[in-house]
Scaffold this motif. Sequence first.
Motif, PDB file in Angstrom:
ATOM      1  N   PHE A   2      -0.608 -11.234  -8.081  1.00  0.00           N
ATOM      2  CA  PHE A   2       0.430 -10.221  -7.995  1.00  0.00           C
ATOM      3  C   PHE A   2       1.639 -10.811  -7.290  1.00  0.00           C
ATOM      4  CE2 PHE A   2      -3.546  -8.006  -8.391  1.00  0.00           C
ATOM      5  CZ  PHE A   2      -3.253  -6.972  -9.270  1.00  0.00           C
ATOM      6  N   LEU A   3       2.726 -10.970  -8.026  1.00  0.00           N
ATOM      7  CA  LEU A   3       3.943 -11.537  -7.465  1.00  0.00           C
ATOM      8  C   LEU A   3       5.052 -10.501  -7.479  1.00  0.00           C
ATOM      9  CD1 LEU A   3       3.881 -14.990  -9.270  1.00  0.00           C
ATOM     10  CD2 LEU A   3       3.254 -14.516  -6.909  1.00  0.00           C
ATOM     11  N   PRO A   4       5.926 -10.534  -6.461  1.00  0.00           N
ATOM     12  CA  PRO A   4       7.077  -9.633  -6.481  1.00  0.00           C
ATOM     13  C   PRO A   4       7.918  -9.862  -7.741  1.00  0.00           C
ATOM     14  CG  PRO A   4       6.829 -10.629  -4.317  1.00  0.00           C
ATOM     15  CD  PRO A   4       5.866 -11.333  -5.242  1.00  0.00           C
ATOM     16  N   SER A   5       8.348  -8.761  -8.359  1.00  0.00           N
ATOM     17  CA  SER A   5       9.154  -8.850  -9.573  1.00  0.00           C
ATOM     18  C   SER A   5       9.848  -7.526  -9.820  1.00  0.00           C
ATOM     19  CB  SER A   5       8.267  -9.181 -10.777  1.00  0.00           C
ATOM     20  OG  SER A   5       8.999  -9.084 -11.969  1.00  0.00           O
ATOM     21  N   SER A   6      11.094  -7.592 -10.241  1.00  0.00           N
ATOM     22  CA  SER A   6      11.807  -6.366 -10.601  1.00  0.00           C
ATOM     23  C   SER A   6      11.558  -6.012 -12.060  1.00  0.00           C
ATOM     24  CB  SER A   6      13.303  -6.526 -10.345  1.00  0.00           C
ATOM     25  OG  SER A   6      13.804  -7.569 -11.173  1.00  0.00           O
ATOM     26  N   ILE A   7      10.788  -6.850 -12.764  1.00  0.00           N
ATOM     27  CA  ILE A   7      10.539  -6.637 -14.190  1.00  0.00           C
ATOM     28  C   ILE A   7       9.091  -6.227 -14.474  1.00  0.00           C
ATOM     29  CG2 ILE A   7      10.528  -7.751 -16.456  1.00  0.00           C
ATOM     30  CD1 ILE A   7      12.748  -9.599 -15.362  1.00  0.00           C
ATOM     31  N   ARG A  35       0.134   6.268 -12.855  1.00  0.00           N
ATOM     32  CA  ARG A  35       1.536   6.035 -12.476  1.00  0.00           C
ATOM     33  C   ARG A  35       1.813   4.543 -12.419  1.00  0.00           C
ATOM     34  NH1 ARG A  35       3.727   9.655  -7.767  1.00  0.00           N
ATOM     35  NH2 ARG A  35       5.660   8.726  -8.461  1.00  0.00           N
ATOM     36  N   GLN A  36       3.057   4.189 -12.682  1.00  0.00           N
ATOM     37  CA  GLN A  36       3.444   2.785 -12.709  1.00  0.00           C
ATOM     38  C   GLN A  36       4.288   2.429 -11.502  1.00  0.00           C
ATOM     39  OE1 GLN A  36       3.518   2.696 -17.522  1.00  0.00           O
ATOM     40  NE2 GLN A  36       4.861   1.249 -16.533  1.00  0.00           N
ATOM     41  N   SER A  42       5.774  -9.021  -0.345  1.00  0.00           N
ATOM     42  CA  SER A  42       4.386  -9.080   0.113  1.00  0.00           C
ATOM     43  C   SER A  42       4.328  -9.548   1.563  1.00  0.00           C
ATOM     44  CB  SER A  42       3.572 -10.005  -0.783  1.00  0.00           C
ATOM     45  OG  SER A  42       4.051 -11.319  -0.703  1.00  0.00           O
ATOM     46  N   SER A  43       3.256  -9.151   2.218  1.00  0.00           N
ATOM     47  CA  SER A  43       2.961  -9.628   3.570  1.00  0.00           C
ATOM     48  C   SER A  43       1.504 -10.078   3.567  1.00  0.00           C
ATOM     49  CB  SER A  43       3.186  -8.518   4.602  1.00  0.00           C
ATOM     50  OG  SER A  43       2.140  -7.575   4.557  1.00  0.00           O
ATOM     51  N   GLU A  44       1.030 -10.492   4.707  1.00  0.00           N
ATOM     52  CA  GLU A  44      -0.343 -10.990   4.799  1.00  0.00           C
ATOM     53  C   GLU A  44      -1.381  -9.930   4.425  1.00  0.00           C
ATOM     54  OE1 GLU A  44      -3.199 -12.517   8.336  1.00  0.00           O
ATOM     55  OE2 GLU A  44      -1.156 -13.315   8.330  1.00  0.00           O
ATOM     56  N   LYS A  45      -1.124  -8.661   4.815  1.00  0.00           N
ATOM     57  CA  LYS A  45      -2.118  -7.602   4.618  1.00  0.00           C
ATOM     58  C   LYS A  45      -1.783  -6.621   3.486  1.00  0.00           C
ATOM     59  CE  LYS A  45      -3.861  -7.452   9.306  1.00  0.00           C
ATOM     60  NZ  LYS A  45      -4.256  -6.593  10.405  1.00  0.00           N
ATOM     61  N   ALA A  46      -0.534  -6.599   3.032  1.00  0.00           N
ATOM     62  CA  ALA A  46      -0.139  -5.563   2.084  1.00  0.00           C
ATOM     63  C   ALA A  46       1.018  -6.028   1.200  1.00  0.00           C
ATOM     64  CB  ALA A  46       0.268  -4.307   2.848  1.00  0.00           C
ATOM     65  N   LEU A  47       1.237  -5.244   0.141  1.00  0.00           N
ATOM     66  CA  LEU A  47       2.375  -5.477  -0.748  1.00  0.00           C
ATOM     67  C   LEU A  47       3.262  -4.243  -0.736  1.00  0.00           C
ATOM     68  CD1 LEU A  47       0.500  -6.956  -3.827  1.00  0.00           C
ATOM     69  CD2 LEU A  47       1.752  -8.212  -2.097  1.00  0.00           C
ATOM     70  N   GLU A  48       4.570  -4.460  -0.657  1.00  0.00           N
ATOM     71  CA  GLU A  48       5.493  -3.342  -0.763  1.00  0.00           C
ATOM     72  C   GLU A  48       5.687  -3.059  -2.242  1.00  0.00           C
ATOM     73  OE1 GLU A  48       9.678  -1.783   1.083  1.00  0.00           O
ATOM     74  OE2 GLU A  48       9.532  -3.906   0.572  1.00  0.00           O
ATOM     75  N   VAL A  49       5.564  -1.792  -2.607  1.00  0.00           N
ATOM     76  CA  VAL A  49       5.701  -1.396  -4.006  1.00  0.00           C
ATOM     77  C   VAL A  49       6.779  -0.331  -4.155  1.00  0.00           C
ATOM     78  CG1 VAL A  49       3.301  -1.961  -4.562  1.00  0.00           C
ATOM     79  CG2 VAL A  49       3.877   0.361  -3.832  1.00  0.00           C
ATOM     80  N   GLN A  50       7.287  -0.222  -5.369  1.00  0.00           N
ATOM     81  CA  GLN A  50       8.269   0.814  -5.690  1.00  0.00           C
ATOM     82  C   GLN A  50       7.742   1.585  -6.892  1.00  0.00           C
ATOM     83  OE1 GLN A  50      12.161  -0.491  -7.050  1.00  0.00           O
ATOM     84  NE2 GLN A  50      13.073   1.316  -6.115  1.00  0.00           N
ATOM     85  N   LEU A  51       7.615   2.893  -6.735  1.00  0.00           N
ATOM     86  CA  LEU A  51       7.148   3.714  -7.838  1.00  0.00           C
ATOM     87  C   LEU A  51       8.227   3.779  -8.913  1.00  0.00           C
ATOM     88  CD1 LEU A  51       5.475   6.625  -5.860  1.00  0.00           C
ATOM     89  CD2 LEU A  51       4.450   4.517  -6.718  1.00  0.00           C
ATOM     90  N   CYS A  52       7.852   3.548 -10.140  1.00  0.00           N
ATOM     91  CA  CYS A  52       8.819   3.533 -11.236  1.00  0.00           C
ATOM     92  C   CYS A  52       9.408   4.916 -11.496  1.00  0.00           C
ATOM     93  CB  CYS A  52       8.158   2.999 -12.513  1.00  0.00           C
ATOM     94  SG  CYS A  52       7.684   1.261 -12.380  1.00  0.00           S
ATOM     95  N   GLU A  53       8.621   5.945 -11.288  1.00  0.00           N
ATOM     96  CA  GLU A  53       9.042   7.307 -11.589  1.00  0.00           C
ATOM     97  C   GLU A  53      10.227   7.775 -10.752  1.00  0.00           C
ATOM     98  OE1 GLU A  53       6.979  11.596 -10.960  1.00  0.00           O
ATOM     99  OE2 GLU A  53       5.780  10.094 -12.009  1.00  0.00           O
ATOM    100  N   ASP A  54      10.186   7.483  -9.442  1.00  0.00           N
ATOM    101  CA  ASP A  54      11.228   8.014  -8.574  1.00  0.00           C
ATOM    102  C   ASP A  54      11.836   6.990  -7.617  1.00  0.00           C
ATOM    103  OD1 ASP A  54       9.136   7.685  -6.788  1.00  0.00           O
ATOM    104  OD2 ASP A  54       8.881   9.823  -6.391  1.00  0.00           O
ATOM    105  N   GLY A  55      11.413   5.728  -7.714  1.00  0.00           N
ATOM    106  CA  GLY A  55      11.977   4.689  -6.860  1.00  0.00           C
ATOM    107  C   GLY A  55      11.449   4.671  -5.440  1.00  0.00           C
ATOM    108  N   TYR A  56      10.450   5.492  -5.138  1.00  0.00           N
ATOM    109  CA  TYR A  56       9.900   5.592  -3.784  1.00  0.00           C
ATOM    110  C   TYR A  56       9.291   4.250  -3.370  1.00  0.00           C
ATOM    111  CZ  TYR A  56       7.624   7.802   0.204  1.00  0.00           C
ATOM    112  OH  TYR A  56       7.236   8.160   1.480  1.00  0.00           O
ATOM    113  N   LEU A  57       9.568   3.823  -2.139  1.00  0.00           N
ATOM    114  CA  LEU A  57       9.031   2.570  -1.603  1.00  0.00           C
ATOM    115  C   LEU A  57       7.885   2.861  -0.633  1.00  0.00           C
ATOM    116  CD1 LEU A  57      12.380   0.733  -0.844  1.00  0.00           C
ATOM    117  CD2 LEU A  57      10.782   0.213  -2.693  1.00  0.00           C
TER     118      LEU A  57
END
Length: 92
Positions: A2-7, A35-36, A42-57
């Motif tokens: 799992f790599l950070p990507s805006s695509i 949901r997508q 990313s960090s050592e313990k977690a990944l920051e995600v953005q919900l596609c539906e509403d942009g929530y981080l």
Amino acid sequence: MFLPSSIIEYICTQDLDLYNSPTCRELATQVAQGRQLKIITSSEKALEVQLCEDGYLAWIPREKLTSLEPAKTPYSGCLLYTSDAADEEDSV
């Protein structure tokens, strides 16, 4: 991997808890199966995600990554027109 990507988008294969920081101690929201989302950082313990539906981080613990799989199609929101919204209100 799992790599950070805006695509690249991922779909949740089960309901998941998302957190407000990479420590994953304080619940921020919950995301329903299907949901997508996109991985932002990313960090050592977690990944920051953005919900596609509403942009929530929010953050997802690394041990929950098995609950994500690559989405087969990009997220496509539902468009409501003014007349559709009025029809929905009338049916409630």
